[in-house]
Write a protein that holds these residues in place. Structure first.
Motif, mmCIF file in Angstrom:
data_model
loop_
_atom_site.group_PDB
_atom_site.id
_atom_site.type_symbol
_atom_site.label_atom_id
_atom_site.label_comp_id
_atom_site.label_asym_id
_atom_site.label_seq_id
_atom_site.Cartn_x
_atom_site.Cartn_y
_atom_site.Cartn_z
ATOM 1 N N GLY A 786 0.840 -1.184 0.000
ATOM 2 C CA GLY A 786 0.000 0.000 0.000
ATOM 3 C C GLY A 786 0.872 1.229 0.000
ATOM 4 N N LEU A 787 0.265 2.371 -0.198
ATOM 5 C CA LEU A 787 1.013 3.615 -0.261
ATOM 6 C C LEU A 787 1.825 3.834 1.008
ATOM 7 C CD1 LEU A 787 -1.543 6.097 -1.855
ATOM 8 C CD2 LEU A 787 0.468 5.077 -2.924
ATOM 9 N N ALA A 788 3.076 4.285 0.810
ATOM 10 C CA ALA A 788 3.978 4.623 1.907
ATOM 11 C C ALA A 788 4.182 3.455 2.860
ATOM 12 C CB ALA A 788 3.459 5.851 2.662
ATOM 13 N N SER A 789 3.944 2.231 2.365
ATOM 14 C CA SER A 789 4.101 1.004 3.162
ATOM 15 C C SER A 789 3.180 0.966 4.368
ATOM 16 C CB SER A 789 5.568 0.840 3.621
ATOM 17 O OG SER A 789 6.423 0.669 2.517
ATOM 18 N N ARG A 790 2.034 1.651 4.275
ATOM 19 C CA ARG A 790 1.082 1.548 5.385
ATOM 20 C C ARG A 790 0.572 0.117 5.514
ATOM 21 N NH1 ARG A 790 -3.143 6.059 7.507
ATOM 22 N NH2 ARG A 790 -3.297 5.150 9.590
ATOM 23 N N LYS A 791 0.507 -0.578 4.403
ATOM 24 C CA LYS A 791 0.258 -2.020 4.441
ATOM 25 C C LYS A 791 1.470 -2.703 3.834
ATOM 26 C CE LYS A 791 -2.955 -5.745 3.462
ATOM 27 N NZ LYS A 791 -4.295 -6.145 2.984
ATOM 28 N N LEU A 792 1.924 -3.762 4.478
ATOM 29 C CA LEU A 792 3.093 -4.500 4.039
ATOM 30 C C LEU A 792 2.680 -5.865 3.501
ATOM 31 C CD1 LEU A 792 5.328 -3.761 7.150
ATOM 32 C CD2 LEU A 792 5.580 -2.724 4.885
ATOM 33 N N LEU A 793 3.453 -6.340 2.540
ATOM 34 C CA LEU A 793 3.318 -7.701 2.066
ATOM 35 C C LEU A 793 4.559 -8.461 2.507
ATOM 36 C CD1 LEU A 793 1.941 -9.908 0.349
ATOM 37 C CD2 LEU A 793 3.243 -9.031 -1.610
ATOM 38 N N GLU A 810 13.062 1.632 7.138
ATOM 39 C CA GLU A 810 12.326 2.679 7.835
ATOM 40 C C GLU A 810 11.312 3.273 6.878
ATOM 41 O OE1 GLU A 810 12.846 7.046 9.814
ATOM 42 O OE2 GLU A 810 14.476 5.604 10.158
ATOM 43 N N THR A 811 10.062 2.840 7.016
ATOM 44 C CA THR A 811 8.977 3.386 6.224
ATOM 45 C C THR A 811 8.647 4.777 6.761
ATOM 46 O OG1 THR A 811 7.087 2.727 7.579
ATOM 47 C CG2 THR A 811 8.086 1.011 6.185
ATOM 48 N N PRO A 812 7.811 5.539 6.064
ATOM 49 C CA PRO A 812 7.405 6.824 6.617
ATOM 50 C C PRO A 812 6.720 6.715 7.983
ATOM 51 C CG PRO A 812 6.911 6.742 4.285
ATOM 52 C CD PRO A 812 7.356 5.369 4.671
ATOM 53 N N TYR A 813 6.200 5.513 8.326
ATOM 54 C CA TYR A 813 5.518 5.318 9.603
ATOM 55 C C TYR A 813 6.444 4.787 10.696
ATOM 56 C CZ TYR A 813 1.189 5.944 7.000
ATOM 57 O OH TYR A 813 0.185 6.465 6.233
ATOM 58 N N GLY A 814 7.624 4.326 10.325
ATOM 59 C CA GLY A 814 8.534 3.727 11.296
ATOM 60 C C GLY A 814 9.199 2.502 10.692
ATOM 61 N N GLU A 815 10.003 1.831 11.486
ATOM 62 C CA GLU A 815 10.784 0.723 10.944
ATOM 63 C C GLU A 815 9.972 -0.564 10.871
ATOM 64 O OE1 GLU A 815 15.197 -0.018 11.524
ATOM 65 O OE2 GLU A 815 14.331 -1.584 12.803
ATOM 66 N N ALA A 816 10.016 -1.182 9.687
ATOM 67 C CA ALA A 816 9.477 -2.533 9.478
ATOM 68 C C ALA A 816 10.658 -3.478 9.321
ATOM 69 C CB ALA A 816 8.596 -2.566 8.226
ATOM 70 N N ALA A 817 10.523 -4.679 9.842
ATOM 71 C CA ALA A 817 11.639 -5.623 9.787
ATOM 72 C C ALA A 817 11.123 -7.046 9.656
ATOM 73 C CB ALA A 817 12.506 -5.492 11.034
ATOM 74 N N VAL A 818 11.851 -7.852 8.873
ATOM 75 C CA VAL A 818 11.535 -9.266 8.682
ATOM 76 C C VAL A 818 12.830 -10.060 8.809
ATOM 77 C CG1 VAL A 818 10.790 -11.024 7.031
ATOM 78 C CG2 VAL A 818 9.557 -8.874 7.169
ATOM 79 N N ARG A 819 12.733 -11.189 9.458
ATOM 80 C CA ARG A 819 13.845 -12.150 9.457
ATOM 81 C C ARG A 819 13.260 -13.546 9.454
ATOM 82 N NH1 ARG A 819 19.382 -12.606 11.068
ATOM 83 N NH2 ARG A 819 19.870 -14.746 11.714
#
Length: 879
Positions: A786-793, A810-819
């Motif tokens: 989604g726009l600005a990574s508000r929703k992540l896949l 670091e998306t505009p909303y904060g850091e997203a992380a996957v491991r």
């Protein structure tokens, strides 16, 4: 605990001296509450932290680019701001965010009292010229409450006050389309001033304004004379304002910089270090000339300045077969070398820079006519400061290099006397990737270093030879990768404004932005060049997706329409490309060294695919802006171009003609096939990759698309085999050869250590590193939905023998992380979702998606065989 943070104004990294009078505000939220979503916010603004006034509660879930609630800023006005929020946890308001400050620059042309001034002797420039010094003295009789210096130049300038260099910016004012837009910088200089006599000065050199520019040996692109404009505004303790401006009363002199050029380097005579300034009793000073200049051209920066960002020591001192001394810094980088040296007056130390060694000697042939040589002439004995250690680093040039040949060094060479200073636009790093395969980690590091070296105020193709231009096609294919690795909206906004200014509203954009025209074949002045001209559509689309900011689309929509109209005209009445010249799938590895456009995929197919795809994207942009009739027109253009593509390039049996990696990648990723045709096309692409020995068979156009085209259709192992190939041509072949940046050619260095014989060979080109985008989204599994990574896949597709991979952004909303990790039949995944965001999580056992909100999550499964399902949506599927 819930609190907003990272309050930002527009897309500025440093909201100081900005050009917007109503800057939109954005913020992130830190919270311990899982699944938290904002429901309202309140802003307070004021002239200081004790006079903050509320603008009321606003019921909204939006955290990005919210309207400025107060009256517009006036020129020079400084405002404090903070925000608090309410969330879906039904609690009271959060704590207030830390106070953030914003300050406007000079917003109106009438705010400038200064004149653009130049030395009286500064005549036509035909070769690398000395830098000029322009200065004046002034008196201060009281304490300084505040002081601001506003400055710009025709050329590259460095300001100084009382012998101190002002600020940390390098290569200011940067490179823009100078006849349309000239940036100025704002500096806080209160600490530079003193009671009594003060000296303010500017040193200005050729830079992009009149220096060597482009690969056709041109100078004086914008003008024949360097000049500077500056306005120092001082407020004393009683609130009285004094203004010291560049005018006809200033004086000009020569200093120690005997020559300075971005391509050729700098020569500095330290014996003249004090010369040329007012107030030093020099008899060689001359009057200045005030030029006619339209101050309406002056604009505040959109993005961050160029600065020194890192320092690297010498890794090894080498002696070449011919007896030369070479320093190896261990990393191909862009910047300059700082030296510390002691010796006799007049001793000349010469530093020659290059990216590679060829058979043990400095490999300078890829530089073409660029010299990349700095010369320092010691102040030394017999001059004030005799015997002291002297320190030098050039101000008016940058080089692309890993190796530096040193000659003329006095005494024994000490490697600790040399430091490589890394220089680029001071972008904030936002994206990271690592995995269990060290070679992929090195590949990713090479992508990052390639971006750093080429994001020097404009996104250049290469940083070393006589080129260094803002090629539209290079940035177009790399923009998504760049937007993950670094925060680029401000940087890119400036470049897109130049693209729009250069293009106008009729015809294609130039090949390079800012524009440098070409006089020699095969480059017509304004060609229709698919993939390159499509930057007018696709780069703003990437920025819109990354930020949700429709202003990127609004500003560029006229240029999008103009480009597509020009492309359609070039295609002719049947909307089919046939005659002419285009770059096409540039640098297909099958192309001969001196014919980089001779690709296996015809340029006509590339142009047809891009016309259909870009028209579709532009149609979506127009619809988002409420331009419904324009959207329908562009959608029809896309439909027609797609129909022509299908008629001429898809055989009756469904195979692409020709059946190349690039043709299948374009057809699959650009929506040129029907849904029912995708599985077979995916299989044929995988067969084509296998027939090519799992080696790269794509150039600039196909390379960013081919791994996605494979993994989208379940051909995951084929994608991994292509990614992990080490034989040339491949992404990892340069890694096996010791590369620390991405090369321009797949075989820029041949296996025997010989440089590719073509006359266009760079060892620092980011375009082919666009595969890192797939590594982020598919190998690690962190993608925007989604726009600005508000929703992540979150949909990692493990393969290639990797046992773990991780990415954070670091998306505009904060850091997203996957491991994720897997082994012994088990698979585990950990995920962090920023506050205000959600994620759809697909595990590789083929199970249904799990929808989660913000917070930290863990998942486990035990797949017997990883499900090779599609990795990410088609490029055109995002809003």
């Amino acid at each position: 605990m819930t609190a907003p943070s990272a309050l930002r104004f527009e897309h500025h990294e440093e909201p100081f001296g900005i050009g917007e009078d109503r800057p939109r505000l954005s913020w992130q939220v830190r919270t311990d509450a899982p699944g938290w979503v904002q429901t309202a916010y309140e802003l307070e603004l004021g002239p200081d932290t004790t006079s903050l006034a509320s603008y009321g509660r606003v019921d909204s879930a939006e955290q990005l680019l919210q309207p400025w609630p107060a009256r517009p800023l006036a020129s020079r006005e400084r405002v404090a701001a903070r925000v608090r929020v309410w969330g879906n946890d039904d609690g009271g308001p959060s704590d207030w965010s830390p106070v953030a400050w914003v300050e406007a620059g000079l917003l109106n042309a009438a705010d400038w009292q200064a004149s653009m001034i130049r030395p009286s002797w500064d005549e036509d420039s035909t070769s690398d010229e000395p830098a000029s010094r322009l200065s004046t003295t002034f008196e201060l009789d009281g304490a300084v409450a505040s002081a601001r210096l506003y400055a710009s130049a025709h050329g590259i300038y460095v300001a100084s006050i009382n012998g101190r260099r002002v600020g940390q910016d390098l290569l200011a004012p940067g490179w823009t389309s100078y006849h349309h837009r000239l940036r100025y910088q704002t500096y806080d200089v209160a600490d530079y001033l003193r009671p009594g006599t003060n000296v303010i000065g500017f040193e200005v050199a050729d830079g992009w304004w009149r220096g060597n520019l482009g690969f056709q040996e041109k100078r004086n692109k914008y003008g024949y004379r360097t000049a500077v404009i500056g306005q120092l505004e001082i407020t004393d303790a009683q609130g009285r304002l004094s203004v010291i401006s560049t005018d006809g009363a200033w004086q000009a002199g020569r200093g120690p910089v005997l020559s300075a050029d971005l391509y050729n380097g700098e020569t500095y005579d330290a014996r003249l270090a004090d010369a040329g300034w007012a107030g030093h009793g020099s008899r060689s000073l001359e009057p200045v000339v005030a030029e006619d200049f339209n101050t309406a051209l002056l604009v505040a920066p959109d993005g961050p300045p160029v600065r020194a960002t890192e320092e690297l020591p010498v890794q090894e001192v080498l002696t070449t077969p011919s007896g030369k001394t070479i320093l190896d810094f261990g990393q191909n980088l862009v910047g300059h070398v700082r030296i510390r040296v002691r010796g006799e007056a007049g001793t000349e130390v010469v530093l020659r820079h290059a990216e590679v060694l060829e058979h043990g000697e400095l490999g300078v042939r890829p530089l073409r006519v660029a010299r990349q040589t700095d010369t320092y002439i010691l102040r030394g004995t017999g001059v004030r400061g005799s015997g002291a250690v002297e320190q030098y680093s050039p101000e008016f040039t940058v080089h692309g290099f890993r190796y530096v040949e040193v000659s003329g060094w006095p005494g024994e060479l000490d490697p600790e006397a040399f430091t490589a200073v890394v220089v680029h636009s001071e972008l904030k790093r936002t994206g990271f990737f690592e995995c269990s395969e060290p070679m992929l980690n090195q590949l990713h590091a090479n992508v990052v270093w390639g971006m750093r070296g080429n994001f020097v105020d404009v996104p250049t193709d290469c940083p070393q030879r006589n080129e260094r231009l803002g090629w539209t096609g290079d940035f177009q294919v790399f923009a998504s990768t760049a937007s993950f690795l670094y925060r680029i909206p401000g940087f890119t906004a400036s470049w897109l404004k130049d693209l729009a200014a250069e293009q106008g509203t009729d015809g294609p954009p130039p090949l390079v932005v800012p524009e440098v025209t070409f006089d020699k074949p095969p480059f017509p002045t304004r060609p229709v060049m698919a993939a390159w001209g499509d930057a007018a559509v696709l780069v703003p689309w990437v920025l819109y997706q990354q930020t949700g900011d429709r202003e990127f689309l609004r500003r560029q929509l006229p240029g999008m329409a103009a480009w597509l109209a020009a492309a359609a005209d070039a295609a002719g009445p049947e909307l089919r490309f046939e005659q002419g010249f285009q770059f096409g799938d540039w640098l297909d590895p099958a192309a001969p060294p001196n014919d980089p456009g001779a690709a296996r995929t015809p340029w006509q197919l590339v142009a047809q695919a891009y016309l259909a795809y870009s028209a579709s994207i532009a149609s979506q942009a127009a619809a988002l802006l409420g331009e419904d009739s324009e959207s329908l027109r562009l959608r029809e253009l896309s439909r027609q171009a797609r129909t022509v593509f299908r008629k001429h390039y898809i055989a009756d049996d469904g195979q692409l003609q020709p059946a190349t990696q690039t043709s299948y990648a374009l057809a699959l990723r650009f929506g040129l096939l029907e849904p029912e045709e995708h599985p077979a096309a995916g299989e044929r692409l995988a067969e084509t990759v296998a027939a090519d020995g799992y080696r790269i068979a794509t150039g600039f156009v196909g390379t960013p698309l081919v791994t996605d085209a494979l993994s989208d259709e379940g051909q995951v192992e084929a994608a991994y085999r292509l990614l992990l190939q080490t034989e040339c041509p491949s992404w990892l072949y340069p890694v096996t050869m010791g590369a620390t940046t991405i090369w321009e050619r797949w075989d820029s260095m041949l296996p025997d250590g010989t440089i590719n014989p073509g006359d266009m060979t760079s060892f620092n080109h980011y375009a082919l590193g666009a595969v890192a985008d797939w590594m982020h989204r598919t190998v690690a599994g962190l993608a925007p939905a989604g726009l600005a990574s508000r929703k992540l896949l979150v949909r990692p597709l493990p393969g290639g023998g990797l046992t773990w991979a991780a990415a954070r952004h670091e998306t505009p909303y904060g850091e997203a992380a996957v491991r994720w990790e897997h082994g012994a039949g088990s698979f585990t995944l950990s995920l962090t979702v920023p506050a205000g965001c959600t994620a759809s999580v697909y595990l590789p056992d083929g199970s249904e998606a799990v929808e989660v909100g913000s917070g930290t999550h863990s998942f486990n499964c035990e797949p017997e065989v990883f499900a090779g399902t599609a990795g990410t949506p088609q490029l055109s599927a995002l809003p």
